[in-house]
Design an enzyme around this catalytic site. Structure first.
Site, short mmCIF file in Angstrom:
data_model
loop_
_atom_site.label_atom_id
_atom_site.label_comp_id
_atom_site.label_asym_id
_atom_site.label_seq_id
_atom_site.Cartn_x
_atom_site.Cartn_y
_atom_site.Cartn_z
CG HIS A 1 61.00 35.87 66.99
ND1 HIS A 1 59.87 36.36 66.38
CD2 HIS A 1 60.57 35.09 68.03
CE1 HIS A 1 58.79 35.90 67.01
NE2 HIS A 1 59.20 35.13 68.00
CG ASP B 1 56.11 30.30 67.20
OD1 ASP B 1 56.90 29.49 67.72
OD2 ASP B 1 55.73 31.34 67.77
CG HIS C 1 55.28 34.60 69.68
ND1 HIS C 1 55.54 33.42 70.35
CD2 HIS C 1 54.79 35.47 70.60
CE1 HIS C 1 55.23 33.57 71.63
NE2 HIS C 1 54.77 34.80 71.81
CG ASP D 1 54.58 29.46 70.66
OD1 ASP D 1 54.14 29.04 69.58
OD2 ASP D 1 55.53 30.27 70.74
#
Length: 271
Positions: free
Chosen positions: A84, A120, A122, A207
């Site tokens: 991120h 991931d 996200h 995740d």
């Protein structure tokens, strides 16, 4: 059988390839030895700066050793995560973009093309932003969509100088093994084959596991095992088996353990 690669801090030169000078100076001035928040999600404690430098440096060292042939492949079990972190912004628990630093270092060391595959849950907005207009680095992502951080729509395909070098597959909440594997087989694998990277770097968040509390996907240990095996097969076919895995998210200990173990087994499986 694997071997341990000693950790090291990322160098100023390595960091400067993907992060702005003012941003790095601000982090180095604010974070070491202190506690606080860089945004609503991204906190730091007295040892965070050392850990962030070690995470970025260790992924980079692993990538360089694999690229040089000293290692066949590798898994960097690092924290904090990185995908991120944008060029000039920390967010989502990430201060430095570990895989971006590694990919840029591999390019500087002679790799003509580097592919980053992000599974991931996200979307890796930071990695996408850093390489948005770079045709030599392909960024691919399978992620829950719409979801944090709000990026990763299918029409995000790269800047004017790198159209097609960004590939996003956003899956609705509830997606599981078959969805992730189909996305790889029908979208990501063909794009990789056309791109023909010299090195594949994986942003491996776990995740998307069905037990993870921060998302709504249903991937199992089996799904991560099959996905990792597919990436290994692609690396074997396209770039001499050169692939590196870097840990990203994963917030349920059982899911994190299952996913990481499955991925490590794919790395260590006999050719």
């Amino acid at each position: 059988r694997g071997r341990h690669v000693p950790i090291r801090a990322a160098t100023d030169v390595e960091l400067a390839r993907v992060h702005g000078a003012a941003y790095l100076e601000s982090l180095a001035r604010t974070v070491p030895g202190a506690s606080g928040w860089l945004d609503g999600d991204t906190y730091y404690s007295p040892q965070t700066w050392d850990a962030a430098l070690a995470a970025a440096g260790s992924v980079t060292e692993l990538a360089l050793q694999v690229l040089a042939g000293a290692l066949s492949a590798g898994f960097a079990l690092v924290r904090p995560p990185g995908h991120h972190a944008e060029r000039d912004r920390a967010m989502g628990f990430c201060l430095l973009n570990n895989v971006a630093v590694a990919a840029a270092a591999a390019r500087a060391a002679g790799a003509a093309r580097v592919a980053i595959l992000d599974w991931d849950v996200h979307h890796g907005n930071g990695t996408q932003q850093i390489f948005w207009d770079d045709p030599t680095v392909m960024y691919q992502s399978i992620h829950q969509f719409p979801f944090y951080p709000g990026t990763g729509a299918p029409d995000e395909i790269g800047g004017p100088g790198a159209l097609g070098a960004t590939v996003n597959v956003g899956l609705p909440a509830g997606g599981g093994d078959r969805d992730f594997l189909a996305a790889f087989d029908h979208v990501l694998a063909p794009a990789l084959a056309e791109f023909r990277p010299d090195l594949i770097v994986v942003s491996a968040g776990f995740d998307a596991h069905h037990a993870d509390p921060l998302a709504s996907m249903q991937v199992s240990r089996y799904g991560f095992a099959r996905l990792a095996a597919r990436v290994r097969a692609a690396a074997d076919a396209l770039c001499g088996g050169r692939w590196v895995v870097a840990l990203e998210g994963g917030y349920d200990l059982s899911g994190l353990g299952e996913g990481a173990t499955a991925t490590l087994e794919a790395l260590l499986a006999p050719a």
